[in-house]
Design a protein around this motif. Structure first.
Motif, PDB file in Angstrom:
ATOM      1  N   GLN A 637      -6.407 -21.598  36.598  1.00  0.00           N
ATOM      2  CA  GLN A 637      -5.520 -21.414  37.792  1.00  0.00           C
ATOM      3  C   GLN A 637      -4.745 -22.646  37.345  1.00  0.00           C
ATOM      4  OE1 GLN A 637      -7.777 -23.517  40.930  1.00  0.00           O
ATOM      5  NE2 GLN A 637      -9.599 -21.318  41.134  1.00  0.00           N
ATOM      6  N   LEU A 638      -5.046 -23.970  36.373  1.00  0.00           N
ATOM      7  CA  LEU A 638      -3.886 -24.377  36.564  1.00  0.00           C
ATOM      8  C   LEU A 638      -3.306 -23.522  35.077  1.00  0.00           C
ATOM      9  CD1 LEU A 638      -3.514 -27.581  36.552  1.00  0.00           C
ATOM     10  CD2 LEU A 638      -4.059 -28.191  34.752  1.00  0.00           C
ATOM     11  N   PHE A 639      -3.409 -23.180  34.115  1.00  0.00           N
ATOM     12  CA  PHE A 639      -2.646 -21.521  33.200  1.00  0.00           C
ATOM     13  C   PHE A 639      -2.032 -20.818  34.268  1.00  0.00           C
ATOM     14  CE2 PHE A 639      -2.364 -17.594  30.510  1.00  0.00           C
ATOM     15  CZ  PHE A 639      -1.292 -18.684  29.543  1.00  0.00           C
ATOM     16  N   ASN A 640      -2.494 -20.614  35.246  1.00  0.00           N
ATOM     17  CA  ASN A 640      -1.400 -19.157  36.606  1.00  0.00           C
ATOM     18  C   ASN A 640      -0.628 -20.379  37.131  1.00  0.00           C
ATOM     19  OD1 ASN A 640      -2.655 -17.312  35.424  1.00  0.00           O
ATOM     20  ND2 ASN A 640      -4.215 -17.535  36.827  1.00  0.00           N
ATOM     21  N   GLN A 641      -1.110 -21.637  37.238  1.00  0.00           N
ATOM     22  CA  GLN A 641       0.271 -22.355  37.961  1.00  0.00           C
ATOM     23  C   GLN A 641       1.377 -22.855  36.946  1.00  0.00           C
ATOM     24  OE1 GLN A 641      -1.438 -25.981  39.939  1.00  0.00           O
ATOM     25  NE2 GLN A 641       0.923 -26.380  40.112  1.00  0.00           N
ATOM     26  N   MET A 642       1.078 -22.429  35.595  1.00  0.00           N
ATOM     27  CA  MET A 642       2.427 -22.980  34.404  1.00  0.00           C
ATOM     28  C   MET A 642       2.847 -21.726  34.408  1.00  0.00           C
ATOM     29  SD  MET A 642      -0.174 -24.757  31.481  1.00  0.00           S
ATOM     30  CE  MET A 642       1.852 -24.335  30.420  1.00  0.00           C
ATOM     31  N   LYS A 643       2.309 -21.017  34.990  1.00  0.00           N
ATOM     32  CA  LYS A 643       2.936 -19.635  34.532  1.00  0.00           C
ATOM     33  C   LYS A 643       4.469 -19.344  35.816  1.00  0.00           C
ATOM     34  CE  LYS A 643      -0.476 -16.620  33.747  1.00  0.00           C
ATOM     35  NZ  LYS A 643      -0.893 -15.358  33.016  1.00  0.00           N
ATOM     36  N   ASN A 644       3.119 -19.618  37.109  1.00  0.00           N
ATOM     37  CA  ASN A 644       4.583 -19.863  37.964  1.00  0.00           C
ATOM     38  C   ASN A 644       5.587 -20.786  37.843  1.00  0.00           C
ATOM     39  OD1 ASN A 644       2.565 -17.819  39.683  1.00  0.00           O
ATOM     40  ND2 ASN A 644       1.169 -18.990  40.407  1.00  0.00           N
ATOM     41  N   GLU A 645       5.261 -21.335  37.334  1.00  0.00           N
ATOM     42  CA  GLU A 645       6.968 -22.578  37.563  1.00  0.00           C
ATOM     43  C   GLU A 645       7.950 -22.198  36.218  1.00  0.00           C
ATOM     44  OE1 GLU A 645       5.596 -26.887  38.404  1.00  0.00           O
ATOM     45  OE2 GLU A 645       3.834 -26.265  39.720  1.00  0.00           O
ATOM     46  N   ASN A 646       7.276 -21.568  35.735  1.00  0.00           N
ATOM     47  CA  ASN A 646       7.648 -21.073  35.017  1.00  0.00           C
ATOM     48  C   ASN A 646       7.870 -21.891  33.731  1.00  0.00           C
ATOM     49  OD1 ASN A 646       8.886 -18.210  35.670  1.00  0.00           O
ATOM     50  ND2 ASN A 646      10.773 -20.103  37.152  1.00  0.00           N
ATOM     51  N   ILE A 647       6.909 -22.489  33.087  1.00  0.00           N
ATOM     52  CA  ILE A 647       6.428 -23.417  32.320  1.00  0.00           C
ATOM     53  C   ILE A 647       6.284 -22.714  30.603  1.00  0.00           C
ATOM     54  CG2 ILE A 647       5.103 -25.544  30.994  1.00  0.00           C
ATOM     55  CD1 ILE A 647       5.922 -26.022  34.220  1.00  0.00           C
ATOM     56  N   MET A 648       6.722 -22.725  30.009  1.00  0.00           N
ATOM     57  CA  MET A 648       6.163 -21.760  28.803  1.00  0.00           C
ATOM     58  C   MET A 648       5.177 -22.714  28.368  1.00  0.00           C
ATOM     59  SD  MET A 648       7.186 -18.749  27.648  1.00  0.00           S
ATOM     60  CE  MET A 648       8.675 -18.459  28.336  1.00  0.00           C
ATOM     61  N   PRO A 649       4.554 -21.766  27.107  1.00  0.00           N
ATOM     62  CA  PRO A 649       3.372 -22.141  26.960  1.00  0.00           C
ATOM     63  C   PRO A 649       3.283 -21.827  25.656  1.00  0.00           C
ATOM     64  CG  PRO A 649       2.036 -20.130  27.511  1.00  0.00           C
ATOM     65  CD  PRO A 649       3.538 -20.552  28.833  1.00  0.00           C
ATOM     66  N   ASP A 650       2.581 -22.906  24.296  1.00  0.00           N
ATOM     67  CA  ASP A 650       2.419 -23.537  23.486  1.00  0.00           C
ATOM     68  C   ASP A 650       1.565 -22.642  23.015  1.00  0.00           C
ATOM     69  OD1 ASP A 650       0.786 -26.189  23.928  1.00  0.00           O
ATOM     70  OD2 ASP A 650       2.552 -26.726  22.796  1.00  0.00           O
ATOM     71  N   GLY A 651       0.808 -23.311  21.648  1.00  0.00           N
ATOM     72  CA  GLY A 651      -0.003 -22.774  20.459  1.00  0.00           C
ATOM     73  C   GLY A 651      -1.318 -23.911  21.500  1.00  0.00           C
ATOM     74  N   SER A 652      -1.401 -24.943  21.441  1.00  0.00           N
ATOM     75  CA  SER A 652      -1.780 -26.052  21.879  1.00  0.00           C
ATOM     76  C   SER A 652      -2.638 -25.620  23.116  1.00  0.00           C
ATOM     77  CB  SER A 652      -1.482 -27.064  22.019  1.00  0.00           C
ATOM     78  OG  SER A 652      -1.210 -27.445  20.958  1.00  0.00           O
ATOM     79  N   THR A 653      -2.293 -24.903  24.112  1.00  0.00           N
ATOM     80  CA  THR A 653      -2.035 -24.562  25.949  1.00  0.00           C
ATOM     81  C   THR A 653      -2.954 -23.676  25.265  1.00  0.00           C
ATOM     82  OG1 THR A 653       0.136 -24.792  26.721  1.00  0.00           O
ATOM     83  CG2 THR A 653      -1.032 -23.556  27.936  1.00  0.00           C
ATOM     84  N   PHE A 654      -2.908 -22.006  24.413  1.00  0.00           N
ATOM     85  CA  PHE A 654      -3.568 -21.899  24.136  1.00  0.00           C
ATOM     86  C   PHE A 654      -5.588 -21.915  23.697  1.00  0.00           C
ATOM     87  CE2 PHE A 654       0.232 -19.065  25.280  1.00  0.00           C
ATOM     88  CZ  PHE A 654      -0.275 -17.707  26.006  1.00  0.00           C
ATOM     89  N   MET A 655      -4.808 -22.753  23.066  1.00  0.00           N
ATOM     90  CA  MET A 655      -6.100 -23.218  22.229  1.00  0.00           C
ATOM     91  C   MET A 655      -6.860 -23.862  23.568  1.00  0.00           C
ATOM     92  SD  MET A 655      -6.732 -23.383  19.116  1.00  0.00           S
ATOM     93  CE  MET A 655      -7.813 -25.137  19.254  1.00  0.00           C
ATOM     94  N   ALA A 656      -6.386 -24.894  23.900  1.00  0.00           N
ATOM     95  CA  ALA A 656      -7.292 -25.429  25.349  1.00  0.00           C
ATOM     96  C   ALA A 656      -7.779 -24.203  26.201  1.00  0.00           C
ATOM     97  CB  ALA A 656      -6.119 -26.303  25.674  1.00  0.00           C
ATOM     98  N   ILE A 657      -7.124 -23.027  26.956  1.00  0.00           N
ATOM     99  CA  ILE A 657      -7.848 -22.317  27.708  1.00  0.00           C
ATOM    100  C   ILE A 657      -9.225 -21.244  26.813  1.00  0.00           C
ATOM    101  CG2 ILE A 657      -7.074 -19.874  28.283  1.00  0.00           C
ATOM    102  CD1 ILE A 657      -6.004 -22.015  30.266  1.00  0.00           C
ATOM    103  N   LEU A 658      -8.476 -21.169  25.634  1.00  0.00           N
ATOM    104  CA  LEU A 658      -9.293 -20.246  24.798  1.00  0.00           C
ATOM    105  C   LEU A 658     -11.170 -20.762  24.765  1.00  0.00           C
ATOM    106  CD1 LEU A 658      -7.527 -18.558  22.417  1.00  0.00           C
ATOM    107  CD2 LEU A 658      -8.642 -17.573  24.141  1.00  0.00           C
ATOM    108  N   SER A 659     -10.688 -22.399  24.209  1.00  0.00           N
ATOM    109  CA  SER A 659     -11.854 -23.367  24.458  1.00  0.00           C
ATOM    110  C   SER A 659     -12.753 -23.928  25.565  1.00  0.00           C
ATOM    111  CB  SER A 659     -11.277 -24.476  23.597  1.00  0.00           C
ATOM    112  OG  SER A 659     -12.644 -26.004  23.237  1.00  0.00           O
TER     113      SER A 659
END
Length: 811
Positions: A637-659
């Motif tokens: 949900q927080l990841f989707n909120q990031m996308k809604n607020e046009n915040i570009m994720p980086d490699g660390s973001t995807f590490m946290a989500i995948l983990s």
């Protein structure tokens, strides 16, 4: 006869050199014959003297010289000295020396004239040769010959020759002469010997304005605390009834600039206004701008600049440099391009400042446009501008271009190598930085403290313990160990490469430890699993009355998180609020992590939601916290909120989500997130991302799919993924695949004890005891030991808090 006489008379009376040349050529080199001989009365000493004074062409000079020889004035000292100086001005030293040898005698005026002439023509070597010849004549020496010889020593940097002239000053009783004294002061101060300059000043009995100004200028050139003496000299000068002139005030402003002495600078400005000095003088106004800018008062230079009737390159440079000095590169770059727009031609200082501004802002396009201007206008860059250009390309991640510029520079200095090393480190090329250091030493250049800092930093990044020890040995051999910055970096280097005992030894030998010393050692302890030692060291730091900064607090939070000390994390949080550091995002992010690791996810969530400003690291930290606690849906949900607020994720973001997906077993969601890395965000997955995906698939029992995914990675980058897959093979009883994975893992990481443990456990689960014994024997033979696992439990909170007795006080 009358017409010829008239022509000759005009020859010597005309001041126009081109007409003079034509008349001489006609009278003395023409094939035409005159009806009657020319009267010798027209060729007088005075007429020749007047002609020489207005001669500014070599061709005319040679014709005049021929006339002088023809009419018997070739040995005349007066005309000879003028010819000597004229030939010197035109750069014809052979002719000049030839005339001098013909008329040489014991007349001091002739010698003085030659010395002065050679100096004004810029032939400083020749001045010293003539002075040496004069001393060999043993006919005495005049003050003017000494003065201009000393000035030549300054230009040539010949301090030893100058000291010899100083001896002559004593011999001939000229030490009280203010002109001679001023020249000696200039020579000594130019070479950094301000003590001898001061002694010379004290010996001048009849000091005039020139002598006082020379001494003040000497102190201005020192640039350290001794420069304060310039203000004492100025006060003495005023007591003697001598008022400072523009040159004196400019020198005093330079002193105020070096010392950042704003009050003194303002006093000088006020004095100049009262006396009406330098109101329309470009040098004085530029010096004022420079002083205010370097003292941190930027509105004053802007005001002075705005009132200037004529804005010169120097004034533009002072204003641009002031903005750079005060950390406003954007305004500096804006001013640079405004200057170009107003058709003001930049000099090398302007170009260097413009490039530095672009480097600080990482403005590659604008930096390239300045480089293009340099190329189009065939500007020959000095070492400062070239260094700035290399720095700009390095900071804009164009290493190849920086290397090309560096390669074509013939005479490289230490600063240039330092910039290259710093650029390599910034671009993650630590090995190239070490190579650059080796090349610099190989060329015979002596490293300075900045060079040492760069190479130690590079070796720390490489975790090259052997190379680090070599660098440490170099530091000890060359006396750099007393430099606190170098000592701190040596501590950091050893700690980063896991040599915590060596780091501790260096730390204990540092006599005057600063905050960085303690923080570097604390970080070393935390990174190497000695969190309790980090806390003990923090207590020692507090006894030394050192206040922790944000880096120290972040390090301490990491230690408390490892120890599970929730109460102490709260104490740091309270301290942060007391000292008004709650706006420092890195500290708040560390608090988020610490609370989540101590099991207080609600505290972390509340803190996250209370933040006024969120950076990408804050989002990543909170997503990781949710994942750590198995709240994968909240993380998504927080990841989707990031996308809604046009915040570009980086490699660390995807590490946290995948983990998070891996811990919660959400395979489909994890696969969708993994695919979106490339498809939506054009991010290339790295080893860690593949490791998370292998772990996710393995936990779900999809071993074949996990193995196929691993095959997409190069073997050297598949270590963590192989480990996760091997553990899953044991859990799911797939011994056949496990043996294949185990062999690959041992081949890849033969010095990793965890790899042997995983393979051994797999065989043990399948009751293959011979293979278990074989694997354990291999590990024992290599001297490998598994790190003992441990768990922390919290018993009697009060006892634990008293154990560390951490208190936060602001000294």
């Amino acid at each position: 006869m009358n017409s010829v006489s008239s022509g000759i008379a005009k020859l010597f009376n005309k001041t126009n050199s081109s007409k003079l040349s034509i008349k001489i050529h006609y009278l003395f080199f023409s094939n035409s014959s005159l009806e009657k001989p020319i009267s010798h009365s027209f060729f007088t000493l005075e007429n020749f003297d007047a002609s020489l004074k207005h001669c500014n062409h070599l061709h005319s000079l040679k014709k005049l010289h021929a006339c002088i020889n023809t009419y018997g004035f070739d040995c005349n000292i007066f005309l000879g000295s003028e010819l000597i100086n004229l030939y010197a001005n035109f750069g014809f030293l052979i002719e000049s020396r030839w005339i001098f040898r013909r008329i040489i005698n014991n007349n001091l005026s002739l010698w003085n004239s030659v010395v002065v002439g050679y100096f004004r023509a810029g032939h400083f070597d020749e001045v010293l040769k003539v002075y040496s010849d004069l001393r060999r004549q043993k006919i005495g020496v005049h003050s003017s010959a000494i003065t201009f010889s000393l000035k030549s020593c300054i230009e040539l940097g010949s301090l030893d020759f100058g000291r010899g002239i100083h001896v002559d000053v004593f011999k001939f009783g000229l030490k009280s002469d203010p002109f001679v004294g001023s020249s000696m002061i200039g020579m000594y101060s130019k070479h950094g010997d301000i003590e001898d300059a001061s002694k010379v000043f004290d010996e001048i009995t009849d000091r005039d304005l020139v002598a006082y100004t020379s001494m003040i200028t000497g102190y201005a050139q020192v640039g350290d605390h001794r420069a304060y003496e310039a203000f004492s000299v100025a006060r003495c000068m005023q007591k003697e009834g001598l008022d400072p002139n523009r040159i004196t005030l400019v020198s005093l402003l330079q002193v105020a600039t070096h010392l950042r002495a704003l009050e003194h600078g303002q006093a000088i400005h006020g004095y100049a206004i009262r006396r009406g000095i330098g109101c329309l003088d470009e040098v004085f106004e530029t010096s004022l701008m420079d002083m205010y800018g370097k003292c941190g008062i930027l509105n004053k230079p802007t005001t002075i600049f705005g009132k200037m009737s004529t804005k010169t390159v120097g004034s533009w440079n002072a204003l641009i440099a002031g903005h750079l000095q005060l950390g406003d590169p954007f305004e500096a770059v804006t001013l640079f391009f405004l200057m170009i727009k107003e058709n003001q031609k930049p000099d090398l200082i302007t170009l260097a400042n413009g490039i530095l501004g672009c480097a600080n802002l990482e403005l590659l396009r604008q930096g390239k446009s300045i480089h293009g201007y340099i190329v189009r206008n065939h500007v020959q860059l000095d070492v400062v501008a070239t260094t700035a250009l290399i720095d700009m390309y390095m900071k804009c991640y164009h290493v190849k271009t920086a290397r090309q510029i560096f390669a074509i520079i013939e005479e490289k200095d230490v600063i240039l190598f330092n910039v290259m090393m710093a650029g390599y480190i910034q671009n993650g090329l630590a090995f190239e930085a070490v190579e650059a250091f080796s090349k610099m030493v190989g060329t015979g250049l002596k490293p300075n403290p900045s060079s040492i800092l760069s190479v130690i930093s590079a070796l720390g990044d490489l975790k090259n313990t052997l190379g680090g020890k070599c660098a440490h040995g170099y530091v000890l051999r060359h006396g750099f160990e007393s430099n606190i910055d170098i000592a701190n970096l040596v501590i950091y280097m050893y700690a980063k490469s896991g040599s915590i005992e060596q780091a501790k030894q260096v730390f204990n030998k540092v006599k005057y430890k600063d905050l960085v010393s303690f923080t570097s050692m604390m970080m070393g302890y935390v990174n190497n699993g000695h969190a309790d030692e980090a806390v003990t060291l923090f207590q020692l730091m507090q006894r030394e009355k050192l206040n922790p900064d944000s880096v120290t607090l972040i390090c301490l939070l990491r230690a408390f998180a490892l120890l599970g000390c929730l109460d102490l994390v709260k104490e740091i949080h309270a301290h942060v609020l007391r000292v008004h550091m709650e706006k420092e995002i890195p500290i708040i992010n560390s608090l988020l992590t610490s609370y989540s690791k101590c099991g207080k996810l609600k505290f972390a969530r509340d803190l996250f939601q209370s933040m006024d400003e969120l950076c990408l690291a804050s989002w990543n930290t909170m997503i990781a916290a949710y994942g750590m606690h198995g709240n994968c849906l909240e993380a998504l949900q927080l990841f989707n909120q990031m996308k809604n607020e046009n915040i570009m994720p980086d490699g660390s973001t995807f590490m946290a989500i995948l983990s998070a997906c891996s811990h919660s077993g959400l395979v489909e969601e994890g696969l969708n997130v993994f695919r979106s890395m490339k498809e939506e965000y054009s991010l290339t997955p790295i080893e860690e991302h593949y490791g998370c995906m292998v772990d996710l698939l393995s936990r779900a029992g999809q071993l074949e799919e996990a193995y196929d995914l691993l095959k997409c990675l190069p073997l050297k980058q598949s270590g963590s993924g192989l480990g996760a897959l091997l553990a899953a093979c044991r859990v799911h009883g797939n011994t056949k695949m496990g043996e294949v994975i185990g062999r690959r893992l041992l081949d890849l990481e033969p010095r990793n004890p965890s790899a042997y443990g995983l393979v051994s456990n797999m065989y043990a689960g399948d009751e293959k005891w011979n293979e278990v014994a074989e694997i354990r024997a291999m590990a024992k033979e290599k001297g490998l030991k598994r790190t003992t696992g441990y768990s922390l439990i919290e018993l009697e909170k009060q006892v634990q808090s008293n154990l560390f007795k951490v208190k936060f006080t602001v000294n």
